[in-house]
Design a protein around this motif. Structure first.
Motif, PDB file in Angstrom:
ATOM      1  N   ALA A 108       0.866  -1.184   0.000  1.00 38.00           N
ATOM      2  CA  ALA A 108       0.000   0.000   0.000  1.00 38.00           C
ATOM      3  C   ALA A 108       0.899   1.228   0.000  1.00 38.00           C
ATOM      4  O   ALA A 108       1.970   1.245   0.609  1.00 38.00           O
ATOM      5  N   GLU A 109       0.480   2.255  -0.716  1.00 44.85           N
ATOM      6  CA  GLU A 109       1.285   3.474  -0.794  1.00 44.85           C
ATOM      7  C   GLU A 109       0.939   4.392   0.403  1.00 44.85           C
ATOM      8  O   GLU A 109      -0.237   4.676   0.661  1.00 44.85           O
ATOM      9  N   VAL A 110       1.983   4.852   1.055  1.00 43.99           N
ATOM     10  CA  VAL A 110       1.815   5.809   2.173  1.00 43.99           C
ATOM     11  C   VAL A 110       2.822   6.926   1.971  1.00 43.99           C
ATOM     12  O   VAL A 110       3.883   6.713   1.380  1.00 43.99           O
ATOM     13  N   LYS A 111       2.450   8.100   2.441  1.00 43.11           N
ATOM     14  CA  LYS A 111       3.350   9.248   2.364  1.00 43.11           C
ATOM     15  C   LYS A 111       4.010   9.444   3.721  1.00 43.11           C
ATOM     16  O   LYS A 111       3.347   9.391   4.740  1.00 43.11           O
ATOM     17  N   GLU A 112       5.280   9.711   3.648  1.00 40.79           N
ATOM     18  CA  GLU A 112       6.047   9.821   4.891  1.00 40.79           C
ATOM     19  C   GLU A 112       7.110  10.890   4.697  1.00 40.79           C
ATOM     20  O   GLU A 112       7.704  11.002   3.648  1.00 40.79           O
ATOM     21  N   GLU A 113       7.254  11.698   5.767  1.00 42.69           N
ATOM     22  CA  GLU A 113       8.294  12.721   5.727  1.00 42.69           C
ATOM     23  C   GLU A 113       9.563  12.105   6.267  1.00 42.69           C
ATOM     24  O   GLU A 113       9.586  11.535   7.352  1.00 42.69           O
ATOM     25  N   MET A 141      13.321  18.348   5.902  1.00 42.30           N
ATOM     26  CA  MET A 141      12.416  17.211   5.735  1.00 42.30           C
ATOM     27  C   MET A 141      11.924  17.149   4.269  1.00 42.30           C
ATOM     28  O   MET A 141      11.783  18.194   3.618  1.00 42.30           O
ATOM     29  N   GLU A 142      11.615  15.912   3.832  1.00 41.82           N
ATOM     30  CA  GLU A 142      11.097  15.715   2.455  1.00 41.82           C
ATOM     31  C   GLU A 142      10.005  14.666   2.531  1.00 41.82           C
ATOM     32  O   GLU A 142      10.156  13.639   3.186  1.00 41.82           O
ATOM     33  N   THR A 143       8.892  14.949   1.860  1.00 35.47           N
ATOM     34  CA  THR A 143       7.785  13.989   1.858  1.00 35.47           C
ATOM     35  C   THR A 143       7.997  13.012   0.701  1.00 35.47           C
ATOM     36  O   THR A 143       8.132  13.421  -0.464  1.00 35.47           O
ATOM     37  N   ILE A 144       7.989  11.723   1.040  1.00 34.93           N
ATOM     38  CA  ILE A 144       8.173  10.680   0.010  1.00 34.93           C
ATOM     39  C   ILE A 144       6.994   9.720   0.060  1.00 34.93           C
ATOM     40  O   ILE A 144       6.315   9.613   1.104  1.00 34.93           O
ATOM     41  N   THR A 145       6.768   9.076  -1.051  1.00 34.52           N
ATOM     42  CA  THR A 145       5.724   8.030  -1.116  1.00 34.52           C
ATOM     43  C   THR A 145       6.433   6.688  -1.111  1.00 34.52           C
ATOM     44  O   THR A 145       7.321   6.429  -1.932  1.00 34.52           O
ATOM     45  N   LYS A 146       6.005   5.804  -0.245  1.00 34.57           N
ATOM     46  CA  LYS A 146       6.642   4.489  -0.183  1.00 34.57           C
ATOM     47  C   LYS A 146       5.591   3.392  -0.092  1.00 34.57           C
ATOM     48  O   LYS A 146       4.441   3.645   0.248  1.00 34.57           O
ATOM     49  N   GLN A 147       6.009   2.201  -0.483  1.00 27.75           N
ATOM     50  CA  GLN A 147       5.160   1.014  -0.473  1.00 27.75           C
ATOM     51  C   GLN A 147       5.355   0.332   0.872  1.00 27.75           C
ATOM     52  O   GLN A 147       6.464  -0.050   1.241  1.00 27.75           O
ATOM     53  N   THR A 148       4.252   0.090   1.484  1.00 23.06           N
ATOM     54  CA  THR A 148       4.319  -0.640   2.743  1.00 23.06           C
ATOM     55  C   THR A 148       3.584  -1.949   2.571  1.00 23.06           C
ATOM     56  O   THR A 148       2.603  -2.053   1.818  1.00 23.06           O
ATOM     57  N   VAL A 149       4.064  -2.983   3.150  1.00 22.92           N
ATOM     58  CA  VAL A 149       3.468  -4.322   3.025  1.00 22.92           C
ATOM     59  C   VAL A 149       2.162  -4.349   3.756  1.00 22.92           C
ATOM     60  O   VAL A 149       2.124  -4.114   4.975  1.00 22.92           O
ATOM     61  N   GLN A 150       1.107  -4.594   2.996  1.00 26.16           N
ATOM     62  CA  GLN A 150      -0.196  -4.763   3.596  1.00 26.16           C
ATOM     63  C   GLN A 150      -0.434  -6.235   3.930  1.00 26.16           C
ATOM     64  O   GLN A 150      -1.097  -6.550   4.903  1.00 26.16           O
TER      65      GLN A 150
END
Length: 326
Positions: free
Chosen positions: A133-138, A173-182
């Motif tokens: 699942a895609e989540v945004k994280e700084e 800080m930088e906001t990135i989109t990453k894949q997290t294991v659902q």
């Protein structure tokens, strides 16, 4: 005395006529006339009419043909060999006797269909990948840090110099989109059925065996000569062989007689030519010239003998036989 002279004269004429005969019959007549008495010839003188002429002529002996059967080969016996009689027949001759032989009877098969497993049943594992699942994280692009910042000239020191103050530079800080294991990856088992193939194969029905076979005899047709009847000997009669032979039998003796003839003054060339023509027609070689020469006389006498006429000059009997008018 006068009668005696006439007899002698007539006898001389008869002998002269007989001397001219050319064949055996004339010779026989001559012999008969010579042996006859002179008075007997003289007594046959006929009465002559005025203007007529008589002459002594020779009448040859008369013969008639008789046919007889004469044996030219006697009868005899002979033997005849009758050859033996044969006949041709056909016979069957054995050229190869009958026999036995063993024959192999091959095995008997039948075609049947059979299901063959070509791939066994199995369980396969299917990998189910993890779910993300895609989540945004700084995230800290640049961490905070301490740095010296100039405060101007320092007043607390005796020596001249620049005053520095330590300040904290905040992190960037930088906001990135990453894949997290659902959902974690997992294995999904699947049952695969076995695979079969229909094949045709030969199934033994009966085993190979042997059997005994009768081989018939072989024959050949040949021609054979067989005796039917023995040879034999036969007696054969050979008949006599005959031939017909013609014999001449005398039926009348030769004789001398008086015959009416043409007088010398009445014999002309026309009459002689007629006689010569008749002789030539009969096949005699004479010349038709009206002359009574030796050749004509010889042919005339031959003609007279052939037709049993009196031989001696141109007689009226001869002219009548030739069909000549007198």
């Amino acid at each position: 005395m006068m009668k005696r002279k006439i007899s002698v004269l007539l006898t001389s004429v008869a002998i002269a006529a007989l001397a001219q005969a050319q064949d055996d019959n004339a010779a026989q007549a001559q012999e008969a006339a010579a042996s006859a008495p002179a008075d007997s010839v003289a007594l046959t003188v006929p009465q002559v009419k005025p203007g007529e002429c008589q002459a002594l002529v020779v009448v040859p002996a008369k013969f008639e043909p008789r046919t007889e059967q004469v044996v030219i080969k006697d009868a005899a016996k002979s033997y005849e060999i009758v050859p033996a009689e044969y006949e041709w027949t056909e016979e069957q001759v054995v050229i190869k006797p009958a026999s036995k032989k063993l024959e192999i009877v091959p095995a008997v098969f039948e075609t049947v269909e059979e299901q063959i497993e070509v791939e066994p049943a199995m369980t396969t594992q299917e990998v189910v990948p993890p779910q993300y699942a895609e989540v945004k994280e700084e995230v800290v692009a640049k961490p905070a840090y301490m740095t010296a910042r100039s405060e101007g000239p320092a007043r607390t020191f005796s020596s001249a110099g620049e005053a520095l103050r330590m300040v904290e530079v905040p992190a960037q800080m930088e906001t990135i989109t990453k894949q997290t294991v659902q959902e974690e990856a997992r294995l999904n088992p699947t049952q695969v059925e076995a695979k079969f193939e229909t094949v045709k194969k030969q199934k033994l029905v009966s085993e190979e065996t042997t059997r005994e076979i009768e081989v018939p005899a072989e024959y050949k047709t040949v021609k054979v000569k067989k005796l039917v009847k023995e040879a034999e000997q036969r007696e054969k009669e050979i008949p006599a062989e005959y031939a017909e032979v013609t014999k001449f039998e005398k039926v009348a003796d030769a004789q001398v007689r008086w015959e009416s003839v043409l007088c010398n003054d009445t014999v002309n060339s026309k009459t002689i030519e007629a006689v010569q023509s008749a002789l030539k027609k009969e096949g005699y070689k004479v010349s038709v010239d009206g002359s009574l020469g030796p050749g004509t006389m010889k042919a005339l006498e031959a003609y007279q003998r052939k037709h049993n006429l009196g031989v001696g000059g141109v007689t009226r009997e001869t002219l009548q036989a030739m069909g000549i008018e007198q």
